[in-house]
Design an enzyme around this catalytic site. Structure first.
Site, PDB file in Angstrom:
ATOM      1  N   CYS A  10       0.789  -1.188   0.000  1.00  0.00           N
ATOM      2  CA  CYS A  10       0.000   0.000   0.000  1.00  0.00           C
ATOM      3  C   CYS A  10       0.852   1.283   0.000  1.00  0.00           C
ATOM      4  CB  CYS A  10      -0.898  -0.064   1.221  1.00  0.00           C
ATOM      5  SG  CYS A  10      -2.075   1.210   1.427  1.00  0.00           S
ATOM      6  N   ARG A  22      -3.011   4.430   5.827  1.00  0.00           N
ATOM      7  CA  ARG A  22      -3.578   3.762   4.663  1.00  0.00           C
ATOM      8  C   ARG A  22      -3.983   2.319   4.969  1.00  0.00           C
ATOM      9  NH1 ARG A  22      -2.086   5.314  -0.769  1.00  0.00           N
ATOM     10  NH2 ARG A  22      -1.411   7.470  -0.860  1.00  0.00           N
ATOM     11  N   TRP A  43      -0.416  -4.242   2.016  1.00  0.00           N
ATOM     12  CA  TRP A  43      -1.768  -4.738   2.279  1.00  0.00           C
ATOM     13  C   TRP A  43      -1.943  -5.943   1.366  1.00  0.00           C
ATOM     14  CZ3 TRP A  43      -6.449  -5.013  -0.568  1.00  0.00           C
ATOM     15  CH2 TRP A  43      -7.603  -5.211   0.203  1.00  0.00           C
ATOM     16  N   ASN A  82       3.525  -1.371  -5.504  1.00  0.00           N
ATOM     17  CA  ASN A  82       2.094  -1.198  -5.277  1.00  0.00           C
ATOM     18  C   ASN A  82       1.368  -1.564  -6.564  1.00  0.00           C
ATOM     19  OD1 ASN A  82       2.465  -0.246  -2.722  1.00  0.00           O
ATOM     20  ND2 ASN A  82       1.971   1.883  -3.178  1.00  0.00           N
ATOM     21  N   GLY A  83       0.237  -2.251  -6.446  1.00  0.00           N
ATOM     22  CA  GLY A  83      -0.534  -2.612  -7.628  1.00  0.00           C
ATOM     23  C   GLY A  83      -0.721  -4.111  -7.737  1.00  0.00           C
ATOM     24  N   GLU A 131     -24.679   4.408   4.152  1.00  0.00           N
ATOM     25  CA  GLU A 131     -23.393   4.848   4.689  1.00  0.00           C
ATOM     26  C   GLU A 131     -23.265   4.482   6.170  1.00  0.00           C
ATOM     27  OE1 GLU A 131     -19.657   6.803   5.199  1.00  0.00           O
ATOM     28  OE2 GLU A 131     -20.675   5.727   3.598  1.00  0.00           O
ATOM     29  N   LYS A 165     -20.278   2.102   7.709  1.00  0.00           N
ATOM     30  CA  LYS A 165     -19.385   2.515   8.789  1.00  0.00           C
ATOM     31  C   LYS A 165     -19.359   1.470   9.900  1.00  0.00           C
ATOM     32  CE  LYS A 165     -17.585   5.953   7.127  1.00  0.00           C
ATOM     33  NZ  LYS A 165     -17.619   5.120   5.932  1.00  0.00           N
ATOM     34  N   GLU A 173     -17.489  -1.688   8.774  1.00  0.00           N
ATOM     35  CA  GLU A 173     -16.070  -1.440   8.519  1.00  0.00           C
ATOM     36  C   GLU A 173     -15.228  -1.532   9.781  1.00  0.00           C
ATOM     37  OE1 GLU A 173     -15.138   1.602   4.909  1.00  0.00           O
ATOM     38  OE2 GLU A 173     -16.330   2.442   6.528  1.00  0.00           O
ATOM     39  N   HIS A 231     -40.590  -6.840   1.608  1.00  0.00           N
ATOM     40  CA  HIS A 231     -40.133  -7.619   0.457  1.00  0.00           C
ATOM     41  C   HIS A 231     -38.909  -8.457   0.796  1.00  0.00           C
ATOM     42  CE1 HIS A 231     -42.952  -5.585  -2.236  1.00  0.00           C
ATOM     43  NE2 HIS A 231     -42.676  -4.488  -1.552  1.00  0.00           N
ATOM     44  N   LYS A 250      -6.797   2.427   3.124  1.00  0.00           N
ATOM     45  CA  LYS A 250      -7.375   3.758   2.988  1.00  0.00           C
ATOM     46  C   LYS A 250      -7.556   4.144   1.532  1.00  0.00           C
ATOM     47  CE  LYS A 250      -8.839   7.793   4.210  1.00  0.00           C
ATOM     48  NZ  LYS A 250     -10.202   7.914   4.763  1.00  0.00           N
TER      49      LYS A 250
END
Length: 619
Positions: A2, A27, A74, A108-109, A492, A496, A499, A515, A614
């Site tokens: 990361c 991050r 990460w 990274n990637g 949202e 949160k 997470e 439903h 992040k």
């Protein structure tokens, strides 16, 4: 991914590398490491603990050099383990087991053709010690090496499919680090007097070391040596230092100080009044030019809006859809960027393509933007928190939010400032389309200016939210309900909670209860309801009765004039005031606090939740 920090210097660079990793800890990562050129050989230290432990290991081992690379990882390919941690060394034919090899590399990637390259390199005698795609690149660079590490990297990246930001050095070339980027961010830091140079995935990593930054472009390769650097672009053209702008970037390290707060997330929740005030600073009236030169012509020429985003930014786009269609009266579509880029869609050249990103480097959103541009939709605008990001550079228009550095992985102030920017966009489009009177404009401006004060009043509800959090910390599941403009706020809120507390949480439009989701409602399933005093309030009250009839326990965020009272199984927090169209910016704050205090009660790592990063710069 990361985080990357690298450089060459006449001094011991290791303290700079370690400090840079510490600045990038926000991050998220699960391992870290540093490698240096020392006494003609490669030396490294790696750890699956925090950077502080790595720093102690480096000090104990006496690792120091003027040439080095460092990384926080990460995990993508291979579990979080020391043998998978960066930096990676090459292990070419004839290299003894455990020997360091010739090439050191951080990445990274994600490399999409790593399996094919791995098989090819194994056939040539290269030994793999990790499960990562990154080790493939180290071996590939080694295979192309013929006395010039820059030429070797240039040949190697030509074989790579996917995304990468790379920093590499070779044992035979001290005081030289080379790098490359495609699809992942990488910046060049110019040291004082040009005597030392650095690479980093984020200018924040170099705060306090240098504020002179060159943003490398897609396909760039860079060569750092003591006292000089040069860049080669994707077409193979060399650029001397004076051909690429060096920007002064104030990446203040003070932004990473907690002050009186226990966690960055808490700090950032309480920074929202200031962040909103800064984002709206100087706005006396609505004009398309808030979004850049030529915005009026663009806004006049479009007949629909397409919003592309991921995660929390996607939910801000979902809220904006209600504003854009009700206030500006323009058809609006909101797409998850990672889905849009891979599906067949019907392009309309008269579409305003709006991307939303805190970092401006989100890989899927950037790819979706480029996909839309490739379909002929060239009218582009971004709502972004980083003025120097790829997203801003690649869009025709932009509105820069001023949330400041956001360190907590779970986004808070970036979300509310995005909403503020999107509401300004709504008003600008409404004005150009003839749907905003002078009286309406003045009223909306007054309401937006009042937002910081209103947010302070909402933050004062924290003690009541803490009481809710004590209940939620004992739960394993939660349901969030909202209607209309507040359905994205329920989404949202659920995001949160999941997470950072790891409680399974889902959100639904309240009208969808019958439903399916109603089957889940029991006394063990708390139901959070966002209840503003709007046109859908009576419908929402009926949905709440459906929950109570099944033994569900309600936690209601209600406007003061909704006449919803606390009773057995109904817990109510009253919002200080009703705020009309801007109500989502206020209603989301107690949901942020609920997630934070629930996680605090459960003892989770609030700022660095497991498995999350992040800035998501890979698919």
């Amino acid at each position: 991914m990361c985080g990357i920090v690298a450089g060459v210097s006449g001094r011991n660079i290791v303290p700079v590398l370690v400090q840079g990793l510490q600045r990038l800890e926000y991050r998220g990562y699960d391992s870290c490491g540093v490698a240096v050129h020392a006494h003609g050989a490669l030396t490294r230290a790696r750890s699956t603990a925090r950077v502080a432990e790595l720093a102690q290991q480096v000090q104990t081992d006496g690792i120091g050099s003027g040439t080095g690379i460092a990384h926080t990882r990460w995990a993508t390919h291979g579990a979080p383990a020391v043998h998978n941690a960066h930096p990676h060394f090459s292990h070419g034919p004839g290299t003894a087991s455990g020997a360091p090899g010739r090439v050191a590399l951080v990445h990274n990637g994600i490399i999409e053709n790593h399996d094919e390259l791995r098989a090819e390199l194994q056939a040539r005698g290269y030994v793999f010690e990790s499960q990562t795609d990154t080790e493939v690149i180290a071996h590939l660079v080694d295979a192309h090496y013929d006395g010039d590490i820059f030429a070797a990297l240039q040949s190697a990246v030509a074989r790579l499919h996917g995304a990468y930001a790379l920093a590499v050095f070779h044992k035979d070339e001290p005081l030289r680090v080379v790098g490359a980027r495609a699809g992942s961010p990488l910046v060049l830091g110019v040291g004082e007097g040009g005597a030392e140079h650095f690479l980093a995935s984020d200018a924040m990593a170099l705060a306090g070391v240098t504020d002179q930054i060159v943003y490398l472009e897609e396909g760039d390769l860079v060569d750092l040596q003591l006292g000089r650097y040069w860049i080669t672009d994707a077409r193979g053209r060399s650029h001397e230092p004076d051909q690429r702008p060096v920007r002064t970037v104030q990446a203040h390290s003070g932004a990473a100080e907690l002050g009186p707060y226990r966690h960055y997330m808490q700090k950032e929740i309480f920074e929202q009044p200031r962040a909103i005030a800064d984002t709206l600073e100087g706005i006396e009236g609505i004009t398309p030019e808030l979004f850049g030169d030529g915005a009026y012509r663009v806004f006049k020429d479009i007949d629909q809006v397409l919003i592309l985003a991921c995660g929390t930014s996607y939910y801000s786009g979902c809220a904006a859809k209600y504003w854009l269609e009700s206030v500006a009266r323009i058809p609006t579509q909101v797409e998850v960027a990672s889905e849009y880029r891979y599906r067949t869609s019907v392009p309309n050249p008269r579409t305003l393509v709006v991307t939303i990103s805190q970092s401006g480097e989100t890989a899927d959103t950037l790819a979706a933007l480029r996909h839309a541009q490739g379909l002929g939709m060239t009218q582009t605008l971004t709502i972004c928190n980083v003025a120097t990001s790829a997203m801003v550079r690649e869009c025709k228009l932009a509105y820069i939010t001023r949330a400041g550095v956001e360190i907590g992985v779970a986004s808070t102030k970036a979300f509310t400032t995005q909403l503020a920017g999107l509401f300004l966009l709504t008003l600008a489009l409404a004005q150009v389309r003839g749907h905003l009177s002078d009286e309406q404009e003045a009223r909306y401006i007054r309401e937006m200016r009042h937002l910081p004060v209103a947010l302070q009043a909402v933050l004062a509800l924290e003690p009541q939210v803490i009481s809710w959090a004590e209940d939620f910390a004992r739960m394993e599941n939660a349901l969030f309900l909202g209607r209309g403009l507040h359905y994205p706020i329920a989404l949202e809120g659920a995001l949160k909670l999941k997470e950072i507390s790891y409680i399974h949480a889902e959100a639904y439009p309240a009208g969808e209860l019958k439903h399916g989701p109603l089957a889940l409602v029991t006394s063990a399933m708390p139901v959070v309801t966002v209840a503003p005093n709007d046109a859908l309030l009576e419908k929402l009250k009926s949905n709440m009765q459906e929950v109570r009839a099944r033994g569900g326990v309600l936690y209601v965020l209600a406007d003061a004039d909704t006449r919803i009272g606390s009773s057995e199984g109904v817990n109510v927090i009253r919002m200080p005031e009703h705020y009309g169209a801007l109500s989502p910016i206020l209603h989301v704050v107690p949901l942020q606090l609920l997630a934070y205090h629930t996680a605090l009660a459960k003892g989770t790592d609030v700022d660095k939740p497991r498995n999350l990063a992040k800035s998501v710069t890979v698919e």
